[in-house]
Design a protein around this motif. Sequence first.
Motif, PDB file in Angstrom:
ATOM      1  N   TRP A   1      47.348  -2.204 -21.162  1.00 28.13           N
ATOM      2  CA  TRP A   1      46.707  -3.203 -22.027  1.00 28.13           C
ATOM      3  C   TRP A   1      47.571  -4.469 -22.051  1.00 28.13           C
ATOM      4  N   PRO A   2      47.312  -5.412 -21.165  1.00 23.48           N
ATOM      5  CA  PRO A   2      48.156  -6.612 -21.034  1.00 23.48           C
ATOM      6  C   PRO A   2      48.255  -7.445 -22.304  1.00 23.48           C
ATOM      7  N   TRP A   3      47.321  -7.299 -23.225  1.00 23.93           N
ATOM      8  CA  TRP A   3      47.398  -8.098 -24.447  1.00 23.93           C
ATOM      9  C   TRP A   3      48.630  -7.733 -25.278  1.00 23.93           C
ATOM     10  N   LEU A   4      49.243  -6.599 -24.995  1.00 28.17           N
ATOM     11  CA  LEU A   4      50.460  -6.218 -25.704  1.00 28.17           C
ATOM     12  C   LEU A   4      51.670  -7.039 -25.277  1.00 28.17           C
ATOM     13  N   THR A   5      51.550  -7.792 -24.188  1.00 25.94           N
ATOM     14  CA  THR A   5      52.685  -8.580 -23.691  1.00 25.94           C
ATOM     15  C   THR A   5      52.720  -9.986 -24.282  1.00 25.94           C
ATOM     16  N   ALA A   6      51.758 -10.330 -25.121  1.00 25.88           N
ATOM     17  CA  ALA A   6      51.756 -11.666 -25.731  1.00 25.88           C
ATOM     18  C   ALA A   6      52.988 -11.839 -26.617  1.00 25.88           C
ATOM     19  N   PRO A   7      53.518 -13.056 -26.724  1.00 31.96           N
ATOM     20  CA  PRO A   7      54.716 -13.269 -27.548  1.00 31.96           C
ATOM     21  C   PRO A   7      54.439 -13.060 -29.027  1.00 31.96           C
ATOM     22  N   LEU A   8      55.385 -12.461 -29.692  1.00 34.05           N
ATOM     23  CA  LEU A   8      55.287 -12.249 -31.135  1.00 34.05           C
ATOM     24  C   LEU A   8      55.975 -13.384 -31.886  1.00 34.05           C
ATOM     25  N   PRO A   9      55.494 -13.713 -33.077  1.00 35.96           N
ATOM     26  CA  PRO A   9      56.190 -14.714 -33.878  1.00 35.96           C
ATOM     27  C   PRO A   9      57.501 -14.150 -34.405  1.00 35.96           C
TER      28      PRO A   9
END
Length: 267
Positions: free
Chosen positions: A188-196
């Motif tokens: 699930w590539p959406w898990l690689t988005a940067p976190l604040p």
Amino acid sequence: MALNNPNHTYDGYDAYDSCDSYDARPVQQETAAGAGAQLVLLALLGTAIGMGTAGWLTGLAFAFASWAVLSRALHRSRLPSFGPANRVTLGRATLVGGVTALVADSFRSAPPVSLLVGLTAVALILDGVDGKVARRTGTSTPLGARFDMEVDAFLILVLSVYVAMDLGPWVLLIGGMRYVFVAAARVWPWLTAPLPPSTARKTVAALQGVLLLLAGADLLPHVANAGVVALALGLLVWSFGRDVVWLWRRSRVPAAPGGVGRELVTR
């Protein structure tokens, strides 16, 4: 400590690939020195406690793997110098290698608890040093952040293995959670988005090592140790779950007309 910023998967080691005149020897000498220090520490531990084959092989494997991975990353990053912060992290990695060898040897016989606790405590204390050094010297790099994170994560994994020998395999969930997340991110590539940025995330990550070390030191009754580790696991599940929910919500935000997704205003 960035243990549970698990979406941090830095692959941009080739940022300076256009520099054809890059000389890798200075930074590679640093990694070689780190491997040498690891061998010296293993020799000292082996002499002090009569470390068995499992401890030696695991420690040597850690030293070789750390040298190989870091050397490759440095070559691809083309950093002009290793930097003071990375030296601190390399020192921490050396201590983690010693802890790893002691834990592997503990399957044969229990290591001196004071020695294990001492090495781990220094490694945890230094975790708060390398980031400050990087900021004060202006030498923060993505590679340095990734190096720091991987050392943190591996130390937590090793400590969870050690504590699990007394409390049971459920403790391994603490050390394995970050690696499970990384594997899930490939699906699930959406898990690689940067976190604040999150103070809560950093606090929970820092507590993992402290609480596992407290349980491993065996200063408390068995039930109390189980409660301490259960607290660590509960906090980590909450932190990971909080971030996963945020990332999932972010992935559901429709893209703006310009192709950029609208950021959520709530965390």
